[in-house]
Design a protein around this motif. Structure first.
Motif: not given
Length: 235
Positions: A117-120, A150-157
């Motif tokens: 993951l990429t954490l925000t 809500a808080r966005r915490l993580a993403e992937t490409p």
């Protein structure tokens, strides 16, 4: 003192996995409800101190084919309005997001296997901090929008919304942090048709489970410990 947790399961092999022993260590006795078999009501979902809604190979909008989804969503809405600690995984997170008014939709593609993951910025300062740089288990094709507030915490490409938190008590994870790498064969057998349809080699997933699973298990326990302590602080 024994505490009461409720887990909603949609398919037998997508169980609490790593999370089960963590809940026990925190003094929880877990009641398991099998969606579509056991009756799920707002009362059942509202009463426990902690609720976990697990994943499954169906979609939030599949209510015509799987009517129990409507009751789950409604019950979750009631529980979350009260701010009671709730953790959703994959389908469970999508049900939470939908119950909070966010859009959930099919992407027409899949994200299956172990990948980081990429954490925000907010994610790096959240209970997910131990996952920074750790490959996690992905197994989904649908995606949720981040609920209002809500808080966005993580993403992937390919999937920009991988996790959200609303306050300290509500946590939705698109990925399978609970997945036990020592039980991955159950997933490979249970999802054999999906893997074949997506052109994914089960051998590669099996090898990645052996390679990344132990490190992920350690990080997952830290995340679950931190979330439980934050969502249900000791008196």
């Amino acid at each position: 003192m024994t505490r009461h947790a409720l887990a909603v399961r949609h398919v037998a092999f997508e169980d609490l996995g790593i999370l089960g022993p963590v809940l026990a260590e925190h003094g929880f006795e877990v009641e398991l409800l099998d969606a579509g078999i056991d009756r799920i009501t707002a009362e059942r979902l509202r009463e426990p101190e902690l609720v976990v809604v697990l994943g499954g190979p169906i979609g939030v909008s599949d209510t015509a084919a799987y009517p129990f989804l409507a009751a789950e969503r409604s019950g979750l809405a009631t529980r979350m309005q009260a701010g009671h600690p709730t953790l959703g995984v994959c389908l469970g997170a999508q049900l939470m997001a939908s119950a909070l008014g966010a859009t959930v939709e099919s992407t027409g593609r899949t994200e299956i296997g172990y990948a980081p993951l990429t954490l925000t910025a907010e994610g790096r300062h959240s209970v997910l901090a131990p996952l920074d740089g750790v490959p996690v288990l992905h197994w989904h094709g649908d995606q949720f929008a981040i609920p209002a507030g809500a808080r966005r915490l993580a993403e992937t490409p390919g999937f920009p919304n991988q996790a959200f938190a609303l306050g300290d008590a509500l946590l939705g994870l698109q990925f399978h942090l609970e997945g036990d790498h020592t039980q991955i064969e159950r997933w490979l057998i249970g999802h054999a048709h999906e893997l074949a349809s997506a052109g994914i080699d089960p051998v590669a997933v099996r090898e990645d489970a052996a390679r990344h699973g132990p490190r992920l298990a350690d990080a997952a326990r830290l995340v679950f410990d931190a979330w439980i302590d934050t969502a249900l602080p000791a008196d």
